[in-house]
Design a protein around this motif. Sequence first.
Motif, PDB file in Angstrom:
ATOM      1  N   VAL A 283       8.701  68.008  61.635  1.00 51.20           N
ATOM      2  CA  VAL A 283       9.075  69.373  60.688  1.00 51.20           C
ATOM      3  C   VAL A 283       9.476  68.028  59.737  1.00 51.20           C
ATOM      4  CG1 VAL A 283       9.259  70.394  62.407  1.00 51.20           C
ATOM      5  CG2 VAL A 283      11.174  68.884  61.574  1.00 51.20           C
ATOM      6  N   PRO A 284       9.411  68.657  58.619  1.00 51.12           N
ATOM      7  CA  PRO A 284      10.449  68.862  56.830  1.00 51.12           C
ATOM      8  C   PRO A 284      11.999  68.377  57.102  1.00 51.12           C
ATOM      9  CG  PRO A 284       9.765  70.526  56.964  1.00 51.12           C
ATOM     10  CD  PRO A 284       8.896  70.400  57.946  1.00 51.12           C
TER      11      PRO A 284
ATOM     12  N   ARG B 268       8.822  74.596  54.260  1.00 47.50           N
ATOM     13  CA  ARG B 268       7.447  74.252  53.907  1.00 47.50           C
ATOM     14  C   ARG B 268       7.453  74.454  53.005  1.00 47.50           C
ATOM     15  NH1 ARG B 268      10.210  74.146  59.438  1.00 47.50           N
ATOM     16  NH2 ARG B 268       8.309  73.126  60.810  1.00 47.50           N
ATOM     17  N   THR B 269       7.817  75.105  52.284  1.00 50.06           N
ATOM     18  CA  THR B 269       7.694  75.570  51.115  1.00 50.06           C
ATOM     19  C   THR B 269       8.462  74.471  49.752  1.00 50.06           C
ATOM     20  OG1 THR B 269       7.697  77.983  51.124  1.00 50.06           O
ATOM     21  CG2 THR B 269       7.382  76.746  48.278  1.00 50.06           C
ATOM     22  N   SER B 270       9.759  74.126  50.324  1.00 49.97           N
ATOM     23  CA  SER B 270       9.986  72.735  49.635  1.00 49.97           C
ATOM     24  C   SER B 270       9.952  71.637  49.648  1.00 49.97           C
ATOM     25  CB  SER B 270      11.813  73.527  50.501  1.00 49.97           C
ATOM     26  OG  SER B 270      12.117  74.221  50.349  1.00 49.97           O
ATOM     27  N   LEU B 271       9.350  70.881  51.281  1.00 53.15           N
ATOM     28  CA  LEU B 271       8.305  70.582  51.498  1.00 53.15           C
ATOM     29  C   LEU B 271       7.207  70.070  50.569  1.00 53.15           C
ATOM     30  CD1 LEU B 271       7.592  67.876  53.744  1.00 53.15           C
ATOM     31  CD2 LEU B 271       6.509  69.345  54.337  1.00 53.15           C
ATOM     32  N   ALA B 272       6.325  71.106  50.220  1.00 51.54           N
ATOM     33  CA  ALA B 272       5.193  71.350  49.320  1.00 51.54           C
ATOM     34  C   ALA B 272       5.622  70.655  47.820  1.00 51.54           C
ATOM     35  CB  ALA B 272       4.706  72.703  49.433  1.00 51.54           C
ATOM     36  N   MET B 273       6.895  71.713  47.536  1.00 60.49           N
ATOM     37  CA  MET B 273       7.771  70.735  45.685  1.00 60.49           C
ATOM     38  C   MET B 273       7.541  69.952  45.867  1.00 60.49           C
ATOM     39  SD  MET B 273       9.244  74.776  45.122  1.00 60.49           S
ATOM     40  CE  MET B 273       9.036  74.895  43.520  1.00 60.49           C
TER      41      MET B 273
ATOM     42  N   GLN C 152      10.998  55.762  57.453  1.00 58.69           N
ATOM     43  CA  GLN C 152      10.742  56.302  59.111  1.00 58.69           C
ATOM     44  C   GLN C 152       9.659  57.499  58.605  1.00 58.69           C
ATOM     45  OE1 GLN C 152      14.108  56.184  61.296  1.00 58.69           O
ATOM     46  NE2 GLN C 152      13.467  55.439  63.109  1.00 58.69           N
ATOM     47  N   ALA C 153       9.932  58.164  57.472  1.00 58.48           N
ATOM     48  CA  ALA C 153       9.874  59.119  56.668  1.00 58.48           C
ATOM     49  C   ALA C 153       9.066  59.597  56.035  1.00 58.48           C
ATOM     50  CB  ALA C 153      10.450  60.587  57.648  1.00 58.48           C
ATOM     51  N   SER C 154       7.689  60.047  55.319  1.00 56.51           N
ATOM     52  CA  SER C 154       7.457  59.648  54.172  1.00 56.51           C
ATOM     53  C   SER C 154       6.305  60.899  53.656  1.00 56.51           C
ATOM     54  CB  SER C 154       6.489  58.437  53.932  1.00 56.51           C
ATOM     55  OG  SER C 154       5.220  58.830  54.203  1.00 56.51           O
ATOM     56  N   SER C 155       6.880  61.197  52.625  1.00 56.37           N
ATOM     57  CA  SER C 155       6.171  62.258  51.611  1.00 56.37           C
ATOM     58  C   SER C 155       4.764  62.429  52.146  1.00 56.37           C
ATOM     59  CB  SER C 155       6.330  62.465  50.020  1.00 56.37           C
ATOM     60  OG  SER C 155       5.380  61.198  49.349  1.00 56.37           O
TER      61      SER C 155
ATOM     62  N   ALA D 102      10.110  64.468  52.737  1.00 51.99           N
ATOM     63  CA  ALA D 102      10.197  63.585  54.423  1.00 51.99           C
ATOM     64  C   ALA D 102       9.936  64.010  55.957  1.00 51.99           C
ATOM     65  CB  ALA D 102      11.721  63.154  55.142  1.00 51.99           C
ATOM     66  N   VAL D 103       8.701  63.581  56.602  1.00 49.96           N
ATOM     67  CA  VAL D 103       8.737  64.605  58.158  1.00 49.96           C
ATOM     68  C   VAL D 103       9.270  63.761  59.391  1.00 49.96           C
ATOM     69  CG1 VAL D 103       6.605  65.282  58.998  1.00 49.96           C
ATOM     70  CG2 VAL D 103       6.891  65.649  57.033  1.00 49.96           C
ATOM     71  N   HIS D 104       9.205  64.128  59.641  1.00 49.11           N
ATOM     72  CA  HIS D 104      10.239  64.066  60.763  1.00 49.11           C
ATOM     73  C   HIS D 104       9.638  62.742  62.317  1.00 49.11           C
ATOM     74  CE1 HIS D 104      13.250  62.525  64.520  1.00 49.11           C
ATOM     75  NE2 HIS D 104      13.625  62.950  63.662  1.00 49.11           N
TER      76      HIS D 104
END
Length: 416
Positions: A319-320, A295-300, A7-10, A312-314
């Motif tokens: 949101v991450p 958000r920084t963790s999401l980018a990394m 349901q959520a991908s990078s 993953a994004v809900h």
Amino acid sequence: MGVSVNQASSGEPLARRLGTFDATTIGLGSMLGAGVFAVFAPAAAAAGSGLLFALVLAAAIAYCNAVASAQLAAAHPTSGGTYIYGRERLGHWWGFIAGWGFVIGKTASCAAMALTFAAYAAPGFERPAAALAVAGLAAVNYIGITRTAALTRVLLAVVLAVLVFFGIAAFPAASGDGHQWLPHGPLGVLQAAGLIFFAFAGYARIATLGEEVRDPARTIPRAILLALPVAATIYAAVGLAVLLVLGPQQLATSTAPLAEALAAAGHGALTPVVRVGAAAASLGALLALIAGIARTSLAMARHGDLPRYLAAVHPRFRVPHRAELVLAAIVIVLVLVTDLRGVIGFSSFGVLVYYAIANASAFTQPAGERRWPRWLNIAGFAGCLVLACTLPTTSVLAGLAVFAVGLVIRVLRTQR
């Protein structure tokens, strides 16, 4: 609130829901965190009355960093802040250094903010109260960035009201009699500027939210350059008041400078007002920190520098969510097992390295992307390195150790 892997991908983007006012509020809420209630004591210990010079120096370097961040965010309107800017402009390793320092240093700051809140709001029950605060604010962040902005507005309003009240009550008792200027010399001023810079660094949160801001090329620069002068003016007024009321020697040893200044001004019965303001400021800073780190963790994670599970994004809240939940769990463990309220120096080192990379990245931008002259990038870069090198030795060594661990981990991951 869970979501499955499919349901959520990078590759899924975050939702652009923030305007200029909300972005400015989040930045100002970050800068007017617990630092305004706590940073002047260690700054006075380092510089004495010279902390006023230190504040001006910190604000000047913060301005250089702010324009670099604004210019970069306009060209790279995605989550991650300087992690992305360093990666795109200087190379993957520089981006990793910026991102790693931000995530690790600010995770420690989250624990410090939570414990600071609990010390003011629930003395004697600090650890469980801090854990509950982290869980509650993580839940707010989880259900959408607009909820984060709404709660930040409420907390910021409380903090501003308390600081205005403090100024009205304390300034009539201000006196400069007997104050010794520059008792610790230029090095003390530089150390104090490095510590005070910790409190100014909240505008980074605006840049890390670049993927959730409407019309980012216009909104992010405006929000950063609106938030910074307001915060600098407030810090200058509060710093001048506590210095003139308490004097540098008493201020240097104070554990609650604003409360002690109120008492010295003859308003000791009103110190609970400061307690409320400090608690609200700590919550506001913690709320923005959780959002920025996630958000920084999401980018990394999107680029493989952190586990891709965190990318993953809900599907509903955009949101991450996994990054926020993992971060909340780590911070809760930290507040339950250790006391990190002394991490200002360590966090300042990480943030100064982060902005040095931001200035170097902005320096490489072509004329078509530039909004400010390159000499500001040079001044910001040099200023960050000077302040980082003149921080207390323990802070520098701790910061270098954290970066060394991160680089070793990345080398091992790269080889694998």
